[in-house]
Design a protein around this motif. Structure first.
Motif, short mmCIF file in Angstrom:
data_model
loop_
_atom_site.label_atom_id
_atom_site.label_comp_id
_atom_site.label_asym_id
_atom_site.label_seq_id
_atom_site.Cartn_x
_atom_site.Cartn_y
_atom_site.Cartn_z
N ALA A 88 6.31 -22.44 64.69
CA ALA A 88 7.66 -22.06 65.08
C ALA A 88 8.22 -23.20 65.92
CB ALA A 88 7.63 -20.76 65.87
N LEU A 89 9.51 -23.49 65.77
CA LEU A 89 10.11 -24.63 66.46
C LEU A 89 11.15 -24.19 67.49
CD1 LEU A 89 10.65 -27.06 63.44
CD2 LEU A 89 8.67 -26.87 64.96
N THR A 90 11.05 -24.78 68.67
CA THR A 90 11.99 -24.59 69.76
C THR A 90 12.63 -25.94 70.04
OG1 THR A 90 10.74 -22.77 70.74
CG2 THR A 90 12.19 -23.99 72.22
N PHE A 91 13.95 -25.95 70.33
CA PHE A 91 14.65 -27.20 70.59
C PHE A 91 15.30 -27.19 71.96
CE2 PHE A 91 14.50 -26.88 66.00
CZ PHE A 91 14.19 -28.17 65.60
N GLN A 92 15.31 -28.35 72.61
CA GLN A 92 16.11 -28.59 73.81
C GLN A 92 17.21 -29.57 73.39
OE1 GLN A 92 13.62 -30.40 76.77
NE2 GLN A 92 12.82 -28.45 77.50
N VAL A 94 20.71 -31.68 74.81
CA VAL A 94 21.58 -32.09 75.91
C VAL A 94 22.82 -32.73 75.29
CG1 VAL A 94 21.82 -33.52 77.97
CG2 VAL A 94 19.60 -32.52 77.41
N THR A 95 24.00 -32.24 75.69
CA THR A 95 25.25 -32.81 75.18
C THR A 95 25.77 -33.86 76.14
OG1 THR A 95 26.46 -30.96 76.16
CG2 THR A 95 25.88 -30.76 73.83
N SER A 96 26.77 -34.62 75.70
CA SER A 96 27.27 -35.75 76.49
C SER A 96 27.91 -35.32 77.81
CB SER A 96 28.27 -36.58 75.68
OG SER A 96 29.39 -35.78 75.37
N ASP A 97 28.28 -34.04 77.93
CA ASP A 97 28.83 -33.57 79.21
C ASP A 97 27.73 -33.08 80.15
OD1 ASP A 97 28.13 -31.23 77.96
OD2 ASP A 97 30.10 -30.28 78.13
N GLY A 98 26.46 -33.28 79.76
CA GLY A 98 25.34 -32.92 80.61
C GLY A 98 24.82 -31.50 80.42
N ALA A 99 25.44 -30.72 79.55
CA ALA A 99 24.97 -29.34 79.32
C ALA A 99 23.59 -29.39 78.68
CB ALA A 99 25.95 -28.58 78.44
N PHE A 100 22.66 -28.62 79.23
CA PHE A 100 21.27 -28.56 78.78
C PHE A 100 21.03 -27.17 78.19
CE2 PHE A 100 16.83 -29.77 79.08
CZ PHE A 100 16.16 -28.56 79.19
N LYS A 101 20.64 -27.13 76.92
CA LYS A 101 20.47 -25.85 76.24
C LYS A 101 19.10 -25.79 75.58
CE LYS A 101 25.38 -25.79 75.45
NZ LYS A 101 26.44 -26.23 74.62
N VAL A 102 18.47 -24.62 75.67
CA VAL A 102 17.18 -24.40 75.02
C VAL A 102 17.36 -23.34 73.95
CG1 VAL A 102 14.80 -23.65 75.35
CG2 VAL A 102 15.92 -25.01 77.12
N PHE A 103 16.85 -23.63 72.76
CA PHE A 103 16.94 -22.71 71.62
C PHE A 103 15.51 -22.39 71.21
CE2 PHE A 103 20.66 -25.39 71.75
CZ PHE A 103 21.69 -24.49 71.62
N ARG A 104 15.03 -21.23 71.65
CA ARG A 104 13.63 -20.84 71.42
C ARG A 104 13.43 -20.24 70.03
NH1 ARG A 104 14.14 -19.86 76.91
NH2 ARG A 104 12.58 -20.96 78.16
N PHE A 113 11.17 -27.56 54.55
CA PHE A 113 12.15 -28.65 54.56
C PHE A 113 13.34 -28.25 53.69
CE2 PHE A 113 8.16 -30.96 55.43
CZ PHE A 113 8.51 -31.49 56.66
N GLY A 114 14.53 -28.57 54.14
CA GLY A 114 15.75 -28.24 53.42
C GLY A 114 16.42 -26.97 53.93
N GLN A 115 15.79 -26.28 54.87
CA GLN A 115 16.38 -25.06 55.41
C GLN A 115 17.24 -25.36 56.64
OE1 GLN A 115 12.63 -22.75 55.80
NE2 GLN A 115 13.74 -21.20 54.62
N THR A 116 18.21 -24.48 56.90
CA THR A 116 19.08 -24.57 58.08
C THR A 116 18.91 -23.28 58.87
OG1 THR A 116 20.66 -25.95 56.89
CG2 THR A 116 21.46 -24.82 58.88
N PHE A 117 18.83 -23.42 60.19
CA PHE A 117 18.61 -22.29 61.07
C PHE A 117 19.71 -22.23 62.12
CE2 PHE A 117 14.58 -23.55 59.33
CZ PHE A 117 14.09 -22.35 58.85
N ASP A 118 20.04 -21.00 62.51
CA ASP A 118 21.07 -20.73 63.50
C ASP A 118 20.38 -20.51 64.84
OD1 ASP A 118 23.48 -20.12 64.66
OD2 ASP A 118 23.74 -18.21 63.64
N GLY A 119 20.68 -21.38 65.82
CA GLY A 119 20.05 -21.28 67.13
C GLY A 119 20.83 -20.39 68.07
N LYS A 120 20.12 -19.53 68.75
CA LYS A 120 20.74 -18.71 69.78
C LYS A 120 20.26 -19.25 71.11
CE LYS A 120 21.28 -14.75 66.83
NZ LYS A 120 21.32 -15.61 65.70
N ILE A 121 21.16 -19.37 72.05
CA ILE A 121 20.85 -20.01 73.33
C ILE A 121 19.96 -19.11 74.18
CG2 ILE A 121 22.58 -19.36 75.02
CD1 ILE A 121 23.25 -22.25 75.23
N ASN A 122 18.94 -19.71 74.77
CA ASN A 122 18.06 -19.04 75.71
C ASN A 122 17.98 -19.89 76.96
OD1 ASN A 122 16.44 -18.70 72.78
ND2 ASN A 122 16.87 -16.84 73.88
N PHE A 123 18.26 -19.33 78.10
CA PHE A 123 18.21 -20.11 79.34
C PHE A 123 16.86 -19.94 80.01
CE2 PHE A 123 22.67 -19.42 78.60
CZ PHE A 123 23.17 -20.68 78.78
#
Length: 123
Positions: A88-92, A94-104, A113-123
Protein backbone atom coordinates in the motif's frame (compact mmCIF):
# COMPACT_ATOMS: atom_id res chain seq x y z
CA UNK A 1 2.34 37.91 -31.27
CA UNK A 2 -0.73 39.36 -33.01
CA UNK A 3 -2.88 38.57 -29.98
CA UNK A 4 -0.35 39.89 -27.47
CA UNK A 5 -0.11 43.29 -29.18
CA UNK A 6 -3.87 43.63 -28.72
CA UNK A 7 -3.23 43.53 -24.95
CA UNK A 8 0.05 45.47 -24.75
CA UNK A 9 2.24 47.45 -27.12
CA UNK A 10 5.27 45.86 -28.73
CA UNK A 11 8.49 47.74 -28.08
CA UNK A 12 11.36 46.79 -30.39
CA UNK A 13 9.51 43.57 -31.21
CA UNK A 14 9.04 42.62 -27.54
CA UNK A 15 5.70 42.48 -25.77
CA UNK A 16 6.22 42.86 -22.03
CA UNK A 17 3.95 40.52 -20.11
CA UNK A 18 3.51 40.27 -16.35
CA UNK A 19 2.26 37.04 -14.84
CA UNK A 20 0.48 36.61 -11.55
CA UNK A 21 -0.08 33.26 -9.88
CA UNK A 22 -3.65 32.70 -8.76
CA UNK A 23 -4.98 30.02 -6.47
CA UNK A 24 -6.89 27.38 -8.33
CA UNK A 25 -9.90 25.51 -7.13
CA UNK A 26 -10.46 21.83 -7.64
CA UNK A 27 -13.09 19.18 -7.23
CA UNK A 28 -12.32 15.82 -5.68
CA UNK A 29 -9.08 14.70 -4.14
CA UNK A 30 -5.51 14.92 -5.34
CA UNK A 31 -4.88 12.33 -8.04
CA UNK A 32 -1.92 9.95 -8.22
CA UNK A 33 -1.37 8.20 -11.57
CA UNK A 34 1.18 5.40 -11.20
CA UNK A 35 3.14 4.20 -14.22
CA UNK A 36 6.58 2.67 -14.73
CA UNK A 37 7.91 -0.84 -14.17
CA UNK A 38 9.12 -2.95 -11.22
CA UNK A 39 12.40 -1.01 -10.93
CA UNK A 40 11.16 2.47 -11.81
CA UNK A 41 8.00 4.06 -10.45
CA UNK A 42 6.65 7.21 -12.11
CA UNK A 43 3.84 9.08 -10.38
CA UNK A 44 1.90 11.99 -11.86
CA UNK A 45 0.48 14.15 -9.05
CA UNK A 46 -2.40 16.38 -10.21
CA UNK A 47 -5.65 18.08 -9.18
CA UNK A 48 -3.70 19.66 -6.33
CA UNK A 49 -5.58 22.97 -6.11
CA UNK A 50 -4.32 25.87 -4.00
CA UNK A 51 -0.88 26.82 -5.26
CA UNK A 52 -1.30 24.14 -7.89
CA UNK A 53 2.33 23.20 -8.29
CA UNK A 54 4.11 20.49 -6.36
CA UNK A 55 7.53 21.21 -4.88
CA UNK A 56 8.34 17.88 -3.21
CA UNK A 57 6.99 14.32 -3.04
CA UNK A 58 7.90 11.35 -0.85
CA UNK A 59 6.38 7.87 -0.94
CA UNK A 60 6.13 5.23 1.76
CA UNK A 61 5.28 1.63 1.04
CA UNK A 62 3.66 -0.51 3.73
CA UNK A 63 7.04 -2.30 4.08
CA UNK A 64 9.40 0.68 3.64
CA UNK A 65 10.28 3.96 5.26
CA UNK A 66 9.84 7.29 3.48
CA UNK A 67 11.51 7.40 0.04
CA UNK A 68 12.35 10.74 -1.55
CA UNK A 69 11.00 10.99 -5.10
CA UNK A 70 12.81 12.98 -7.80
CA UNK A 71 11.11 15.35 -10.21
CA UNK A 72 11.22 13.66 -13.58
CA UNK A 73 9.32 16.16 -15.71
CA UNK A 74 6.56 18.63 -14.92
CA UNK A 75 4.51 17.13 -12.08
CA UNK A 76 5.82 13.61 -12.67
CA UNK A 77 7.93 12.19 -9.84
CA UNK A 78 9.98 8.99 -9.86
CA UNK A 79 11.87 6.46 -7.79
CA UNK A 80 14.58 4.33 -9.34
CA UNK A 81 15.69 0.91 -8.15
CA UNK A 82 12.82 0.59 -5.66
CA UNK A 83 10.20 -2.13 -6.06
CA UNK A 84 6.98 -0.92 -4.41
CA UNK A 85 4.71 -3.60 -5.88
CA UNK A 86 2.59 -5.47 -3.36
CA UNK A 87 2.64 -2.57 -0.90
CA UNK A 88 0.00 0.00 0.00
CA UNK A 89 1.36 3.46 -0.86
CA UNK A 90 1.23 6.65 1.20
CA UNK A 91 2.40 9.99 -0.22
CA UNK A 92 3.66 13.24 1.30
CA UNK A 93 3.19 16.24 -0.99
CA UNK A 94 4.55 19.76 -0.47
CA UNK A 95 3.26 22.56 -2.71
CA UNK A 96 5.12 25.75 -3.63
CA UNK A 97 3.19 27.74 -1.01
CA UNK A 98 4.62 25.44 1.69
CA UNK A 99 1.45 23.41 2.32
CA UNK A 100 2.40 19.92 3.55
CA UNK A 101 -0.13 17.16 2.93
CA UNK A 102 -0.10 13.45 3.74
CA UNK A 103 -2.24 11.01 1.76
CA UNK A 104 -2.32 7.68 3.60
CA UNK A 105 -2.88 4.39 1.82
CA UNK A 106 -3.72 6.08 -1.48
CA UNK A 107 -3.00 2.93 -3.45
CA UNK A 108 -3.92 -0.49 -2.00
CA UNK A 109 -1.34 -3.28 -1.90
CA UNK A 110 -2.74 -4.78 -5.13
CA UNK A 111 -2.26 -1.63 -7.25
CA UNK A 112 -1.07 -2.03 -10.85
CA UNK A 113 0.94 0.21 -13.17
CA UNK A 114 -1.39 2.40 -15.23
CA UNK A 115 -3.90 2.97 -12.43
CA UNK A 116 -4.94 6.36 -10.99
CA UNK A 117 -5.94 6.82 -7.37
CA UNK A 118 -7.83 9.58 -5.57
CA UNK A 119 -6.01 10.77 -2.45
CA UNK A 120 -7.88 11.92 0.61
CA UNK A 121 -5.97 14.21 2.93
CA UNK A 122 -4.90 12.89 6.32
CA UNK A 123 -3.19 15.20 8.80
Amino acid sequence: MPMFVKMAPAVAGVVHVSYRRVRCGKQGGVKFEITGNPNWNLVLVYNVGGAGDVKNVRVKGSNTGWIQMQRNWGQKWDTKGVDLRGQALTFQVVTSDGAFKVFRDVAPANWQFGQTFDGKINF
